[in-house]
Design an enzyme around this catalytic site. Structure first.
Site, PDB file in Angstrom:
ATOM      1  N   GLU A  50      92.659  98.439  92.017  1.00 27.74           N
ATOM      2  CA  GLU A  50      93.480  97.547  91.152  1.00 27.74           C
ATOM      3  C   GLU A  50      95.127  97.468  91.718  1.00 27.74           C
ATOM      4  O   GLU A  50      95.581  98.459  92.247  1.00 27.74           O
ATOM      5  CB  GLU A  50      93.586  98.281  89.732  1.00 27.74           C
ATOM      6  CG  GLU A  50      94.347  97.551  88.561  1.00 27.74           C
ATOM      7  CD  GLU A  50      94.129  98.422  87.524  1.00 27.74           C
ATOM      8  OE1 GLU A  50      94.220  97.684  86.319  1.00 27.74           O
ATOM      9  OE2 GLU A  50      94.079  99.488  87.422  1.00 27.74           O
ATOM     10  N   LYS A 122      91.338  90.756  83.657  1.00 25.99           N
ATOM     11  CA  LYS A 122      91.083  91.884  83.086  1.00 25.99           C
ATOM     12  C   LYS A 122      91.166  91.726  81.659  1.00 25.99           C
ATOM     13  O   LYS A 122      92.130  91.474  80.635  1.00 25.99           O
ATOM     14  CB  LYS A 122      92.209  93.351  83.392  1.00 25.99           C
ATOM     15  CG  LYS A 122      92.077  94.573  82.705  1.00 25.99           C
ATOM     16  CD  LYS A 122      92.841  95.582  83.346  1.00 25.99           C
ATOM     17  CE  LYS A 122      92.810  96.965  82.694  1.00 25.99           C
ATOM     18  NZ  LYS A 122      93.617  97.840  83.223  1.00 25.99           N
ATOM     19  N   CYS A 161      89.313  99.381  86.051  1.00 26.69           N
ATOM     20  CA  CYS A 161      90.140 100.594  85.427  1.00 26.69           C
ATOM     21  C   CYS A 161      89.639 100.597  84.077  1.00 26.69           C
ATOM     22  O   CYS A 161      88.757 101.213  83.792  1.00 26.69           O
ATOM     23  CB  CYS A 161      91.774 100.243  85.610  1.00 26.69           C
ATOM     24  SG  CYS A 161      92.505 101.666  85.443  1.00 26.69           S
TER      25      CYS A 161
END
Length: 276
Positions: A50, A122, A161
């Site tokens: 990321e 995300k 994540c």
């Protein structure tokens, strides 16, 4: 029309657990080195963490954003085309509205010909453990189609994540055909955080009978500890906190065998439906 890529018994994956700074040019040099290592290992796909284009532990925002035709993604496409190594990498994109004061945390998928296959924005922003990612970033749409990249006969689906803490995110990607869950991360360091990272990666593998390739960023404020988990929950590779690049083979035959022995996907009784 390009011919379909060959299907092989195992797909070779290079994990680049690299340290990332707010110096974007230096980060691109790090990416170049990772491609060299992946090429020497004859990898099929390279996974970067990321925020691989630019990062600072205090938070990432619009000052780190680059468009999809900017230098970072352009480099990924050029090196993928030159080496034949597909790549999944975290980056930061500009916000979706003109003059936005927030950016977008994204993962881009580039195939082995250099084509930009797709972008995952995300969904779950890290507003937890004292962090407020939503102050700098805007979430991706929860109902967007999952990002899945076909590589040498296996399908790689993308989470990012904090998404790892939400089992429905992984299940939705698996419903789109993913056999391998790829999780680029800059997993924040802290009490119990490394334990959570490992436990959640193993859980996502077992419950989805999918391999998990979780690539953590190394450096200040983050955990590192990248790992590869088989669909049976066995951890085949686990790194420490230091920068490292490692290559593993993901066995498609093992995936099929585990899903035959443990048909939990076929036996489930609930579907995943995005919330408004």
């Amino acid at each position: 029309m390009r011919p379909a890529p060959p299907v092989r018994p195992a797909v070779r994956v290079t994990l680049a657990q690299v340290a990332v700074s707010d110096d974007h040019a230096a980060n691109r040099e790090t990416v170049l080195d990772a491609f060299v290592t992946a090429g020497l290992a004859r990898a099929d796909v390279l996974v970067l963490p990321e925020y691989a284009s630019g990062f600072r532990p205090q938070g990432v925002g619009p000052e780190h954003a680059e468009p999809l035709d900017g230098p970072f993604v352009t480099l990924l496409r050029e090196r993928a085309a030159a080496t034949g190594v597909a790549v999944l990498a975290g980056t930061t994109l500009p916000g979706t509205s003109a003059g936005s004061d927030r950016a977008v945390n994204a993962v881009v998928a580039v195939d082995a010909t250099g084509d930009l296959v797709g972008v995952y924005r995300k969904v779950h922003l890290y507003d937890a453990f004292g962090h407020r990612e939503s102050e700098r970033l805007e979430p991706g749409p929860a109902d967007a189609p999952p990002l899945v990249l076909d590589v040498a006969g296996l399908r790689f689906g993308v989470l990012t994540c904090y998404d790892l803490r939400f089992p429905e995110s992984a299940r939705r990607v698996v419903d789109a055909g993913a056999q391998v869950l790829v999780v680029p991360a800059a997993w924040a360091a802290g009490d119990l955080k490394a334990m959570h990272w490992r436990a959640l990666a193993v859980a996502r593998a077992i419950e989805n009978t999918a391999a998990v390739v979780a690539v953590g960023q190394a450096g200040k404020g983050v955990t590192g500890r990248s790992l590869v988990v088989g669909p049976d929950g066995v951890v085949g590779l686990e790194l420490d906190e230091a920068p490292a690049i490692r290559t593993v083979d993901v066995d498609g035959a093992l995936l099929a065998s585990v899903r035959e022995t443990n048909p939990s996907l076929a036996n489930r009784r609930y579907a995943v439906v995005p919330r408004d």
